[in-house]
Scaffold this active site. Sequence first.
Site, short mmCIF file in Angstrom:
data_model
loop_
_atom_site.label_atom_id
_atom_site.label_comp_id
_atom_site.label_asym_id
_atom_site.label_seq_id
_atom_site.Cartn_x
_atom_site.Cartn_y
_atom_site.Cartn_z
N SER A 1 4.21 -3.20 -5.46
CA SER A 1 4.59 -1.79 -5.39
C SER A 1 3.58 -1.14 -4.48
O SER A 1 2.66 -1.78 -4.01
CB SER A 1 4.54 -1.17 -6.78
OG SER A 1 3.21 -1.17 -7.24
N LYS A 2 3.80 0.15 -4.26
CA LYS A 2 2.90 0.84 -3.35
C LYS A 2 1.44 0.67 -3.76
O LYS A 2 0.58 0.44 -2.94
CB LYS A 2 3.26 2.32 -3.29
CG LYS A 2 3.77 2.68 -1.93
CD LYS A 2 3.87 4.16 -1.68
CE LYS A 2 3.32 4.93 -2.79
NZ LYS A 2 3.67 6.20 -3.14
N GLN A 3 1.20 0.76 -5.07
CA GLN A 3 -0.17 0.63 -5.56
C GLN A 3 -0.77 -0.72 -5.16
O GLN A 3 -1.96 -0.86 -4.99
CB GLN A 3 -0.24 0.74 -7.08
CG GLN A 3 0.08 2.12 -7.63
CD GLN A 3 1.58 2.32 -7.83
OE1 GLN A 3 2.38 1.79 -7.06
NE2 GLN A 3 1.94 3.06 -8.85
N THR B 1 9.11 7.22 -3.79
CA THR B 1 7.65 7.38 -3.79
C THR B 1 7.04 6.71 -2.56
O THR B 1 5.83 6.70 -2.41
CB THR B 1 7.05 6.76 -5.06
OG1 THR B 1 7.52 5.40 -5.16
CG2 THR B 1 7.49 7.51 -6.30
#
Length: 296
Positions: free
Chosen positions: A230-232, A14
């Site tokens: 995380s990416k978020q 992702t």
Amino acid sequence: MTAVYVGRFAPSPTGALHFGSLLAALASYLDARANQGRWIVRMEDLDPAREPPGAAQQILDTLSDFGLHWDGPVVYQSQRIDIYQQVLRSLIEQNLVYRCDCSRQRVRAMNSVYDNQCRDRQTPPESGYALRLKLPDISVSFDDRIQGRYQQQLTRECGDIVLCRRDGLIAYQLAVVVDDAWQGITDIVRGHDLLDSTPRQIALQQILLHPQPRYAHIPVASNQQGQKLSKQHFAKALDGRDAKQHIHEALRFLRQDIPAGSNRETPASQLQRAIERWDIQRIPKLANIPVRQQLG
Ligand code: GLU
């Protein structure tokens, strides 16, 4: 340890490799190599809408830059959908699967513990449904090599799980169990965020008559609020040119025995020493560790 060891790193592509995913890659790699094991990389690329083009290759390139060399070909789950469908069909034939059209909101409102409402419906929905697995009403426990004994009562703490989503995508829980068995994985080393998925995976292994791997769940890197990096949460992509520093920081995070100044050594020599000195028991029995404190 037993004579045969097969470990794996199973990223969902992702985004690029970040410090959080490096920890799972590094810990699974070191544990495999310290046990003379094989280490496999498996791309869990079952959700195209969440996968930026090129992310899988970028992860592989970064692993190579970091000296984390895997054995054998990389397996892409996107190429194995027929196999998952076949397993799904056999579960359906055994009457272990049912259609569920409960909304996400409804399930979220129950703290994501599904109440199995659709299990005994007289008229199953005709369209717009997910497929759920009937989980047995049992407690599952296992001994995690880092976190110790972990136990979950499936009906009360999990509920029946989705195997195939409403949009037709195969769920992670099904693919991971099928592939861990197919690849002969003996040892799973991954982030603590998946600890509570383990009992449902064990239950599915039992239904499919698969052997149960050993598990070790490492603390996840978090921000100061305890949210997973995380990416978020804006974990930044790692740059292979900074591999020395990042490996050093990751080994510190895992509380391994490393000499001062090892961040000036090549990744290969840092990894070699880390394999020789690997001690999984030094990893703290924690859910997460804020990284600013670590990296500072
Ligand atoms: N693909 C999962 C993830 O990136 C990890 C799967 C696993 O290690 O079981 O979060």
